[in-house]
Design a protein around this motif. Structure first.
Motif, PDB file in Angstrom:
ATOM      1  N   ALA A 180      35.655 -12.397 -30.073  1.00  0.00           N
ATOM      2  CA  ALA A 180      36.885 -11.952 -30.734  1.00  0.00           C
ATOM      3  C   ALA A 180      37.127 -10.458 -30.584  1.00  0.00           C
ATOM      4  O   ALA A 180      38.246  -9.997 -30.788  1.00  0.00           O
ATOM      5  CB  ALA A 180      36.841 -12.324 -32.214  1.00  0.00           C
ATOM      6  N   GLY A 181      36.087  -9.696 -30.247  1.00  0.00           N
ATOM      7  CA  GLY A 181      36.296  -8.265 -30.084  1.00  0.00           C
ATOM      8  C   GLY A 181      34.993  -7.494 -30.016  1.00  0.00           C
ATOM      9  O   GLY A 181      33.943  -7.975 -30.440  1.00  0.00           O
ATOM     10  N   ASN A 182      35.081  -6.282 -29.468  1.00  0.00           N
ATOM     11  CA  ASN A 182      33.951  -5.352 -29.412  1.00  0.00           C
ATOM     12  C   ASN A 182      34.313  -4.090 -30.189  1.00  0.00           C
ATOM     13  O   ASN A 182      35.435  -3.575 -30.075  1.00  0.00           O
ATOM     14  CB  ASN A 182      33.620  -4.965 -27.962  1.00  0.00           C
ATOM     15  N   ARG A 183      33.374  -3.615 -30.956  1.00  0.00           N
ATOM     16  CA  ARG A 183      33.571  -2.378 -31.706  1.00  0.00           C
ATOM     17  C   ARG A 183      32.520  -1.370 -31.281  1.00  0.00           C
ATOM     18  O   ARG A 183      31.356  -1.726 -31.093  1.00  0.00           O
ATOM     19  CB  ARG A 183      33.475  -2.647 -33.204  1.00  0.00           C
ATOM     20  N   LEU A 184      32.940  -0.128 -31.112  1.00  0.00           N
ATOM     21  CA  LEU A 184      32.046   0.928 -30.643  1.00  0.00           C
ATOM     22  C   LEU A 184      31.951   2.009 -31.709  1.00  0.00           C
ATOM     23  O   LEU A 184      32.957   2.623 -32.082  1.00  0.00           O
ATOM     24  CB  LEU A 184      32.586   1.509 -29.337  1.00  0.00           C
ATOM     25  N   VAL A 190      31.161  -8.200 -31.785  1.00  0.00           N
ATOM     26  CA  VAL A 190      30.001  -7.382 -31.433  1.00  0.00           C
ATOM     27  C   VAL A 190      30.290  -5.926 -31.777  1.00  0.00           C
ATOM     28  O   VAL A 190      31.368  -5.399 -31.464  1.00  0.00           O
ATOM     29  CB  VAL A 190      29.662  -7.503 -29.932  1.00  0.00           C
ATOM     30  N   THR A 191      29.330  -5.280 -32.414  1.00  0.00           N
ATOM     31  CA  THR A 191      29.418  -3.849 -32.709  1.00  0.00           C
ATOM     32  C   THR A 191      28.280  -3.133 -31.996  1.00  0.00           C
ATOM     33  O   THR A 191      27.115  -3.514 -32.133  1.00  0.00           O
ATOM     34  CB  THR A 191      29.327  -3.588 -34.219  1.00  0.00           C
ATOM     35  N   TYR A 192      28.623  -2.135 -31.197  1.00  0.00           N
ATOM     36  CA  TYR A 192      27.626  -1.316 -30.504  1.00  0.00           C
ATOM     37  C   TYR A 192      27.493  -0.001 -31.261  1.00  0.00           C
ATOM     38  O   TYR A 192      28.475   0.744 -31.408  1.00  0.00           O
ATOM     39  CB  TYR A 192      28.053  -1.058 -29.059  1.00  0.00           C
ATOM     40  N   ASN A 193      26.308   0.265 -31.742  1.00  0.00           N
ATOM     41  CA  ASN A 193      26.030   1.478 -32.506  1.00  0.00           C
ATOM     42  C   ASN A 193      25.324   2.492 -31.603  1.00  0.00           C
ATOM     43  O   ASN A 193      24.251   2.206 -31.061  1.00  0.00           O
ATOM     44  CB  ASN A 193      25.156   1.159 -33.721  1.00  0.00           C
ATOM     45  N   VAL A 194      25.920   3.650 -31.448  1.00  0.00           N
ATOM     46  CA  VAL A 194      25.409   4.673 -30.525  1.00  0.00           C
ATOM     47  C   VAL A 194      25.050   5.920 -31.312  1.00  0.00           C
ATOM     48  O   VAL A 194      25.897   6.510 -31.996  1.00  0.00           O
ATOM     49  CB  VAL A 194      26.441   5.005 -29.434  1.00  0.00           C
ATOM     50  N   GLU A 195      23.790   6.342 -31.200  1.00  0.00           N
ATOM     51  CA  GLU A 195      23.313   7.592 -31.772  1.00  0.00           C
ATOM     52  C   GLU A 195      22.873   8.479 -30.612  1.00  0.00           C
ATOM     53  O   GLU A 195      21.854   8.245 -29.973  1.00  0.00           O
ATOM     54  CB  GLU A 195      22.143   7.336 -32.720  1.00  0.00           C
ATOM     55  N   ALA A 230      19.119   9.309 -26.523  1.00  0.00           N
ATOM     56  CA  ALA A 230      20.123   8.504 -27.214  1.00  0.00           C
ATOM     57  C   ALA A 230      19.555   7.135 -27.594  1.00  0.00           C
ATOM     58  O   ALA A 230      18.735   6.565 -26.867  1.00  0.00           O
ATOM     59  CB  ALA A 230      21.362   8.331 -26.329  1.00  0.00           C
ATOM     60  N   GLN A 231      20.029   6.619 -28.714  1.00  0.00           N
ATOM     61  CA  GLN A 231      19.639   5.295 -29.196  1.00  0.00           C
ATOM     62  C   GLN A 231      20.879   4.405 -29.239  1.00  0.00           C
ATOM     63  O   GLN A 231      21.920   4.808 -29.765  1.00  0.00           O
ATOM     64  CB  GLN A 231      19.023   5.392 -30.600  1.00  0.00           C
ATOM     65  N   VAL A 232      20.737   3.197 -28.695  1.00  0.00           N
ATOM     66  CA  VAL A 232      21.847   2.238 -28.685  1.00  0.00           C
ATOM     67  C   VAL A 232      21.338   0.894 -29.175  1.00  0.00           C
ATOM     68  O   VAL A 232      20.349   0.367 -28.645  1.00  0.00           O
ATOM     69  CB  VAL A 232      22.461   2.077 -27.272  1.00  0.00           C
ATOM     70  N   ASP A 233      21.966   0.355 -30.192  1.00  0.00           N
ATOM     71  CA  ASP A 233      21.636  -1.007 -30.645  1.00  0.00           C
ATOM     72  C   ASP A 233      22.931  -1.747 -30.947  1.00  0.00           C
ATOM     73  O   ASP A 233      24.021  -1.171 -30.884  1.00  0.00           O
ATOM     74  CB  ASP A 233      20.710  -0.975 -31.863  1.00  0.00           C
ATOM     75  N   ASP A 234      22.812  -3.015 -31.285  1.00  0.00           N
ATOM     76  CA  ASP A 234      24.000  -3.830 -31.483  1.00  0.00           C
ATOM     77  C   ASP A 234      23.819  -4.765 -32.669  1.00  0.00           C
ATOM     78  O   ASP A 234      22.689  -5.078 -33.068  1.00  0.00           O
ATOM     79  CB  ASP A 234      24.305  -4.647 -30.230  1.00  0.00           C
TER      80      ASP A 234
END
Length: 779
Positions: free
Chosen positions: A42-46, A144-149, A129-133
């Motif tokens: 349904a969508g991706n969130r960043l 889906v939400t992609y969390n980027v630090e 950098a750290q990336v998780d979902d």
């Protein structure tokens, strides 16, 4: 007030309920073709915790995107979902072809997206950098939400150069001030590639014809300190084969241009079929140390090509000069293909690697056909009056042998015209002849080649005659003009017309027409007059057709009329009648007029885009004129304006006279307009657009007899017309055919307080709906 609210709610509630039901229905049907044990993406969130990272570029690394949307709704998925998978006939197969299959959530693609985002961030210097979902499942949908630090990036602490070729050391050192690699900047792989390209471009412009980016390499040391990088920029020597066939490293060589050969009438088909024999039949003319090759006769003045050439004999090779020569030659309307190539000459210096090499330049110019004819037939729709017209055009692209372009056009049209009372029909006829002759360069150019090379100017002489025969009047317009065009920079253009002469005459008119314009004090705009004007236009356009990116278009115009004639009249050289100076028995117009057209093109996802436009313009008569000439007035409505109104049917201001339908009451001196259009692809060659238009026109002359027409600061904002609508465009690559259906939302001719149509009355057809047909985009 309570009755009004109740009336609005009683109309809006059923519509709102219907929209809710339709939304719920389509939302449930979107997953009908998704397997039971799967989920619709349904969508991706960043989510990114820093503004140092370009979110748009980061989103490009998400490997699985949800179905494309129009204004947030998955329109194409809806079409696909409406089909029956078990049926192949129409409309089911058609819906599947133009629609989109549901994008089923794939955890493998989600994991790949995480890895690609991490790699992108590493390339941008964010090694920590750290990336998780996180994935949320609901009603057979996955979001889906992609969390980027990003954390702290690595930065350049030191930049050194290791240049194997000693002859390049001073050359490169002289340009280090322009380097992108500076102490403290973020270590960015893309920036390293840009620096390679920059060094390559720089050295090619210094004469190093054979140099390319493959000779440049980088070494990075990340162990020196926390989040620091020591960088070494290396440049290798040139590799070539020796007499024994072995590769050896030698210094890079600079080159000068030796001979230049222009094939002025190159035929690639004959060259391919005849091979070497094709090049044996040319005659040669030497002009400014350049060779012009031709067969039978030299059909073009060598001076025109010399003005366009930045590649000169004896000068160092420069890629910048090559690119500019190509651009200038392609700007000549006579040539359709330009090919520039070089050939290295055998060096007389033997093994002396320090000696400069020589290049022969071969420029192949393939012309268009010199003469062409065009016949055009078109339908017209002006304020609901239908007709047809035709144009017969002739063009010669090399009229005097110096790439002078002659355009001749003979045009005519006939249109069925309603009477002012709307009770009778008659025909209006229009005939015209236009001639334009364009010269490359400035006339007179005083023998200057530099002007042509730097600004690519053009000189235009134009002449036109137009004859209009209407049921209410007959009108003729004669025009003679001189104008100059030149480029200011990569994105700017200037157009100056120091003298443009118009003679407008109304040889015949009906008593009804005379009475009409007299009643509204509009005679001054229609009477016989001369216009001797000067005008200037500045254009800024940073569109790059090679790249899909946002861009701006700006055009400003300033024109004045009658100043020179007014000065002569003031000195007593012209006869004054009734405080009006005449020339050859007719008054001349004096006015100043200026307008600004600003557009912003915003690229959205996919092929979608958002385009905004603001137009402001005003004209003021003075001196010898009581009003602006009719042809200098503004009008509103139509296919390229506020599309909920037919052309010339909106305004001025809140003026309204239901008894009068003709155009004389629909022009004015001030125009304000704003447009917003959302454009999107649909299917096949069909594009769609949703638009919102607002604006109006106003008069400035207090003697104007149209009630509500005058511009006043305390009320003009209440006289803004607003329209919306939907448009379809058929993009056939060679032509874009457009149909826009506009719907009135706010009508300034209604009483104040009742101008918003949805809040005060129901929509009526056809009064509140207008269909416009056009060619090309409206703006």
């Amino acid at each position: 007030m309570g009755i009004l609210k109740e009336h609005i709610c009683s109309k809006a509630l059923p519509l709102f309920s219907l929209l809710v039901l339709l939304f719920a229905f389509f939302s449930c049907s979107l997953t009908r073709h998704v397997p039971e044990d799967e989920h619709l993406l349904a969508g991706n969130r960043l989510r990114v915790d820093s503004r140092d990272v370009d979110r748009g570029e980061l989103r490009d690394y998400i490997r699985q995107e949800s179905n494309s949307r129009i204004l947030g709704f998955p329109f194409y998925l809806m079409l696909y979902s409406m089909s029956n998978q078990e049926k192949e006939g129409w409309p089911h197969s058609w819906l599947r072809n133009i629609g989109e299959e549901p994008v089923v959530y794939d955890p493998y693609e989600k994991d790949r997206s995480v890895q690609h985002i991490k790699q992108y961030l590493r390339n941008k210097g964010f090694f920590n950098a750290q990336v998780d979902d996180t994935v949320r499942f609901s009603r057979q949908r996955a979001r889906v939400t992609y969390n980027v630090e990003v954390n702290e990036p690595y930065r350049l602490s030191n930049v050194e150069y290791d240049i194997e070729d000693e002859s390049l050391e001073d050359v490169v050192a002289a340009d280090t001030a322009n380097s992108l690699l500076r102490e403290g900047v973020v270590f960015d792989v893309d920036m390293l590639q840009e620096e390679r390209n920059r060094i390559e471009e720089y050295l090619k412009n210094q004469g190093y014809y054979n140099f390319n980016r493959e000779f440049i390499y980088f070494e990075a040391d990340t162990t020196v300190a926390s989040n620091n990088v020591d960088l070494t920029v290396g440049i290798k020597k040139y590799s070539e084969r020796d007499n024994e066939g072995e590769y050896i490293s030698v210094p890079h060589k600079q080159y000068n241009i030796d001979n230049i050969y222009y094939y002025t009438d190159y035929n690639p088909r004959e060259a391919l079929s005849q091979q070497e024999d094709y090049y044996k039949g040319f005659d040669t003319t030497l002009f400014r140390d350049m060779h012009f090759l031709y067969k039978d006769e030299l059909k073009i003045d060598p001076m025109v090509i010399a003005q366009s050439s930045f590649i000169l004999p004896g000068e160092p090779y420069s890629k910048e000069d090559v690119d500019e020569t190509y651009r200038q030659l392609m700007s000549l309307p006579y040539y359709r293909v330009v090919n520039i190539r070089f050939r290295e000459k055998e060096s007389a210096a033997g093994n002396d690697t320090s000696a400069k090499g020589k290049l022969d330049c071969y420029i192949q110019l393939t012309p268009f056909s010199r003469q062409s004819y065009t016949v055009e037939v078109e339908g017209t729709n002006s304020s609901g009056d239908f007709g047809f017209g035709g144009n017969l055009s002739y063009q010669h692209k090399n009229f005097f042998g110096g790439v002078e372009v002659l355009d001749l056009r003979l045009k005519g049209s006939v249109e069925t015209l309603h009477g002012y009372e709307g009770t009778s029909l008659d025909n209006t006829y229009e005939y015209g002849l236009e001639a334009n002759l364009q010269f490359p360069g400035l006339l007179p150019n005083f023998g200057s080649v530099t002007i042509g090379r730097e600004y690519n100017p053009k000189t235009n002489f134009s002449m036109a005659y137009n004859y209009q025969q209407r049921p209410d009047y007959t009108r003729t317009v004669a025009n003679l003009g001189l104008s100059y065009e030149w480029e200011g920079s990569e994105y700017t253009e200037h157009i100056l017309s120091p003298a443009e002469f118009n003679f407008v005459k109304l040889p015949a008119s009906t008593p009804e027409f005379d009475s009409l314009i007299s009643f509204y004090n509009l005679e001054a705009s229609f009477r016989d007059h001369f216009i001797l004007e000067a005008n200037y236009s500045f254009i800024f356009n940073n569109q790059d057709v090679r790249r899909r990116r946002d861009f701006i278009y700006l055009r400003t115009n300033l024109e004045t009329g009658g100043n020179a004639l007014g000065a002569i009249g003031g000195l007593g050289g012209l006869k004054s009648e009734n405080d009006t100076y005449n020339l050859l028995g007719n008054p001349f117009a004096q006015f100043v007029r200026s307008d600004i057209d600003f557009r912003y093109y915003k690229k959205l996802s996919g092929e979608n885009s958002l385009v905004g436009r603001i137009f402001t313009g005003a004209g003021v008569p003075y001196g010898n004129s009581e009003a602006l000439p009719f042809e200098k007035k503004y009008f509103s409505g139509g296919a390229n304006s506020i599309r909920a109104w037919q052309v010339r049917t909106l305004g001025p201001g809140s003026f309204h006279d239901p008894e009068i339908r003709g155009f004389p009451n629909r022009t004015a001196d001030i125009k304000l307009e704003a447009n917003l259009e959302y454009r999107f692809d649909m299917f096949w060659v069909l594009e769609g657009a949703l638009f919102l238009d607002a604006g109006n026109i106003w008069a400035v002359n207090k003697s104007d007899g149209r009630e509500g027409a005058l511009f006043r600061f305390d009320r003009f904002y209440d006289e803004i017309a607003v329209g919306t609508g939907f448009g379809t465009r058929f993009d056939f690559s060679f032509m874009l055919f457009r149909i826009d259906a506009g719907l009135k939302l706010r009508d300034p001719q209604e009483p104040s307080g009742e101008r918003w149509i949805p809040s005060n009355r129901g929509f009526s057809f056809p009064n509140d709906v207008t269909v416009n047909i056009g060619i090309g985009y409206p703006f």
